[in-house]
Design an enzyme around this catalytic site. Structure first.
Site, mmCIF file in Angstrom:
data_model
loop_
_atom_site.group_PDB
_atom_site.id
_atom_site.type_symbol
_atom_site.label_atom_id
_atom_site.label_comp_id
_atom_site.label_asym_id
_atom_site.label_seq_id
_atom_site.Cartn_x
_atom_site.Cartn_y
_atom_site.Cartn_z
ATOM 1 N N ARG A 59 0.635 -1.267 0.199
ATOM 2 C CA ARG A 59 0.010 0.006 0.141
ATOM 3 C C ARG A 59 0.770 1.105 0.038
ATOM 4 O O ARG A 59 0.348 2.332 -0.663
ATOM 5 C CB ARG A 59 -0.873 -0.162 1.171
ATOM 6 C CG ARG A 59 -2.254 -0.812 1.109
ATOM 7 C CD ARG A 59 -3.058 -0.981 2.301
ATOM 8 N NE ARG A 59 -2.866 -2.157 2.871
ATOM 9 C CZ ARG A 59 -3.601 -2.672 3.644
ATOM 10 N NH1 ARG A 59 -4.716 -1.987 3.975
ATOM 11 N NH2 ARG A 59 -3.394 -3.992 4.247
ATOM 12 N N ASP A 194 -0.215 -25.634 3.420
ATOM 13 C CA ASP A 194 -0.226 -25.745 4.912
ATOM 14 C C ASP A 194 1.423 -26.261 4.877
ATOM 15 O O ASP A 194 1.878 -27.387 4.319
ATOM 16 C CB ASP A 194 -1.073 -27.279 5.093
ATOM 17 C CG ASP A 194 -0.862 -27.351 6.438
ATOM 18 O OD1 ASP A 194 0.445 -27.860 7.045
ATOM 19 O OD2 ASP A 194 -1.731 -27.874 7.341
ATOM 20 N N HIS A 195 2.116 -25.328 5.456
ATOM 21 C CA HIS A 195 3.545 -25.664 5.341
ATOM 22 C C HIS A 195 3.970 -27.063 5.847
ATOM 23 O O HIS A 195 5.349 -27.211 5.549
ATOM 24 C CB HIS A 195 4.588 -24.251 5.706
ATOM 25 C CG HIS A 195 4.537 -24.367 7.297
ATOM 26 N ND1 HIS A 195 3.654 -23.844 8.232
ATOM 27 C CD2 HIS A 195 5.598 -24.837 8.093
ATOM 28 C CE1 HIS A 195 3.970 -24.021 9.310
ATOM 29 N NE2 HIS A 195 5.281 -24.536 9.314
ATOM 30 N N HIS A 257 -2.233 -28.451 10.628
ATOM 31 C CA HIS A 257 -0.848 -28.886 10.558
ATOM 32 C C HIS A 257 -0.936 -30.394 11.102
ATOM 33 O O HIS A 257 -0.577 -31.245 10.455
ATOM 34 C CB HIS A 257 0.344 -28.408 11.178
ATOM 35 C CG HIS A 257 0.581 -26.793 10.720
ATOM 36 N ND1 HIS A 257 0.298 -26.578 9.502
ATOM 37 C CD2 HIS A 257 0.684 -25.580 11.562
ATOM 38 C CE1 HIS A 257 0.368 -25.392 9.407
ATOM 39 N NE2 HIS A 257 0.956 -24.799 10.474
ATOM 40 N N LYS A 356 2.439 -24.421 23.356
ATOM 41 C CA LYS A 356 3.242 -23.337 23.501
ATOM 42 C C LYS A 356 3.990 -23.374 24.670
ATOM 43 O O LYS A 356 3.387 -23.639 25.691
ATOM 44 C CB LYS A 356 2.714 -21.874 23.176
ATOM 45 C CG LYS A 356 1.997 -21.752 21.922
ATOM 46 C CD LYS A 356 3.115 -20.982 20.576
ATOM 47 C CE LYS A 356 2.090 -20.768 19.490
ATOM 48 N NZ LYS A 356 3.019 -21.124 18.008
HETATM 49 C C1 BG6 Z 1 2.445 -21.733 12.328
HETATM 50 C C2 BG6 Z 1 1.779 -21.218 13.244
HETATM 51 O O1 BG6 Z 1 1.754 -22.189 11.308
HETATM 52 O O2 BG6 Z 1 3.395 -22.885 12.412
HETATM 53 C C3 BG6 Z 1 2.841 -21.048 14.576
HETATM 54 O O3 BG6 Z 1 0.972 -20.229 13.230
HETATM 55 C C4 BG6 Z 1 3.909 -22.056 14.684
HETATM 56 O O4 BG6 Z 1 2.227 -20.527 15.698
HETATM 57 C C5 BG6 Z 1 4.178 -22.517 13.468
HETATM 58 O O5 BG6 Z 1 4.723 -21.767 15.878
HETATM 59 C C6 BG6 Z 1 5.034 -23.914 13.650
HETATM 60 O O6 BG6 Z 1 6.023 -24.106 12.464
HETATM 61 P P1 BG6 Z 1 7.294 -24.926 12.318
HETATM 62 O O7 BG6 Z 1 7.652 -25.120 11.116
HETATM 63 O O8 BG6 Z 1 8.406 -23.918 13.252
HETATM 64 O O9 BG6 Z 1 7.069 -26.289 13.141
#
Ligand code: BG6
Length: 505
Positions: A59, A194-195, A257, A356
């Site tokens: 922006r 979804d990483h 995840h 966490k």
């Molecule tokens: C993210 C969450 O999608 O994944 C975070 O929003 C989390 O809260 C993170 O810490 C964890 O990813 P990774 O790859 O570090 O296990």
């Protein structure tokens, strides 16, 4: 050559086609920490074509050079490889800045002209990837405006959209969002990230299960006692209070995840490795999971960290974090026992926990096998423990199998031992980051590692009643746990009620 990532042998066969990647939210944290460094590493690996451009949308009034300077910082700070001046120059030349208001129709008409001009200049052939790295409230307007500006149409080019999580905040909102997106884009154009699916060790799950002959015959209720999936983090919520207060652990990690991990562990073998064959099996597994209605609320434990100690340092409680309400009932810990009602898994509980501010960062899947029918070895020494196959997703990626062995010596004394396979020592290469893999797959049009519409909706369906009632049903009340501990006692009681215990990874 094959375009399927799970069948491809040499990654270098998979160079992306010419395209422009348009990043909405290019000044955000995700672009800065993950996307730009991932793109730089794809370039270093020779996986980006020379006809490639990155249009960073923002922006503010900025120039191409401003954006390049910021991207240089991102790469310097977060790339897994060092910044190399030659490669950096090639990368910087691909970067352009586009200033626009995300809800202004005229700005999308200008974007269309800008992209058409880039096609001529860079040879990107009308191929476009729109990456929505913005707060979810902006998804609908961006999608609608792209459609109105004719930017979603394909002729002999491709147009794809990448959507970051959170994909809705419950079942109804996910359905609405899917409908909004589908008014403009066809499902094959939509890549929901979804990483976790981009992590090497997560993909290895399929290879482990279906590339080895010895595991599949015992991967079922006859041999498996239960499965435990743990995603433990030492970090708190950092500066993300505004997001996390609304999300909580269930929406942030578990309903996406962790459910991806459950579906890969539990699914049936697919008929082949095409994207939809794999995703069909994942959805079938998710549909077999009993949704958690009020009658099952006792199988859920929600926790929240209080002040404690981590790594020798005092850390504040969740309610003391900046931006968090002092009476917040958002959970930072979530544990659940899932029941999978199908032929393979009937009677085999899947226990999931995520929190966490736990003592250790570790993500693992543990498959615990049944004990032998008779215990002959009642001798001094260790109690023989059940066999456990542990798939360590991170850190120290690897696989281990716990067995019972005899200690050397004249008497029979037992000892529990492990067979260990460690990626680090077995393969002397550094695995790519999840976003490298996923961006490349998206450019190649392979959606195997992306969540399909029905997958997302089925995941939400499992937790929908919990999400609806979690702040007012006493059965879902928050259990405090001190930061640096393994979570609330109620979570230990949940699994102990079945005569089992959580692992200490
Ligand atoms: C993210 C969450 O999608 O994944 C975070 O929003 C989390 O809260 C993170 O810490 C964890 O990813 P990774 O790859 O570090 O296990």
């Amino acid at each position: 050559m094959t375009d399927n990532p799970l069948r491809a042998g040499d990654g270098n066969e998979r160079v992306a086609p010419p395209a422009v990647l348009v990043i909405f939210g290019s000044t955000g944290d995700l672009a800065h920490r993950k996307l730009l460094p991932a793109l730089y590493n794809l370039l270093v690996d020779g996986l980006l074509p020379s006809s490639f451009a990155i249009a960073a949308v923002g922006r503010r009034a900025e120039t191409d050079d401003d954006v390049r300077a910021q991207a240089r910082q991102s790469v310097a700070n977060f790339s897994r490889r060092r910044l190399d001046e030659d490669r950096w120059r090639r990368f910087a030349a691909m970067l352009r800045y586009v200033q626009m208001q995300l809800d202004a129709p005229d700005d999308y008409a200008r974007l269309a002209q800008f992209l058409a001009a880039l096609d001529v200049e860079c040879g990107t052939r009308g191929n476009r990837l729109f990456y929505l790295s913005v707060p979810p409230s902006l998804f609908p307007v961006i999608v609608e405006r792209l459609g109105d500006a004719g930017l979603a149409r394909e002729h002999d080019n491709f147009v794809r959209i990448i959507v970051e999580k959170p994909f809705g905040h419950d079942l109804a909102s996910a359905v609405t969002l899917n409908e909004q997106i589908h008014r403009v884009f066809a499902e094959r154009q939509v890549f929901r990230i979804d990483h976790y699916l981009g992590k090497e060790t997560v993909q290895n799950l399929l290879v482990l299960r279906f590339g080895n002959g010895i595991l599949e015959p015992i991967w079922n209720r006859r041999y498996v006692d239960h499965c435990q999936i743990t995603v433990a983090e030492t970090l708190g919520i950092g500066s993300r209070a505004a997001y996390y207060e609304e999300a909580g652990a269930l929406r942030d990690m578990v309903a996406n995840h962790m459910m991806q991990l459950v579906s890969l562990v539990g699914m049936e073998p697919p008929v082949d490795l095409h994207a939809d064959s794999v995703r069909d099996e994942k959805v079938k597994l998710l549909r077999s999971i009993e949704p958690i209605g009020p009658a099952q609320f006792a199988t859920v434990v929600r926790g929240q960290y209080t002040a404690g100690w981590l790594g020798g340092q005092p850390v504040p409680g969740y309610r003391e974090e900046p931006g968090v309400a002092p009476t917040s009932t958002t959970e930072t810990y979530f544990a659940v026992r899932l029941t999978i009602d199908n032929w393979r898994w009937a009677g085999v509980p899947f226990y999931l926990r995520h929190g966490k501010r736990l003592p250790k960062r570790v993500t693992e899947i543990a498959i615990q096998f049944k004990q032998p029918p008779r215990q002959f070895f009642q001798t001094p020494g260790e109690e023989p423990a059940p066999n456990v196959l542990v798939l360590r997703i991170q850190p120290d990626e690897g696989i281990s199998l716990r067995l019972v062995a005899k200690q050397p010596g004249p008497a029979i004394r037992l000892q529990n031992v492990t067979l260990d396979f460690l990626y680090r020592t077995a393969f002397d290469v550094e695995p790519p980051e999840a976003y490298e893999r996923l961006l490349l797959d998206c450019l190649l049009g392979d959606s195997t590692l992306f969540a399909r519409r029905d997958e997302i909706e089925t995941m939400w369906r499992i937790y929908d009643a919990v999400l609806a009632r979690q702040h007012d049903d006493p059965a879902l009340a928050i259990h405090p746990y001190p930061a640096g501990s393994w979570g609330p006692a109620a979570a230990d009681a949940l699994i102990a009620a079945d005569g089992r215990a959580w692992r200490r990874p």
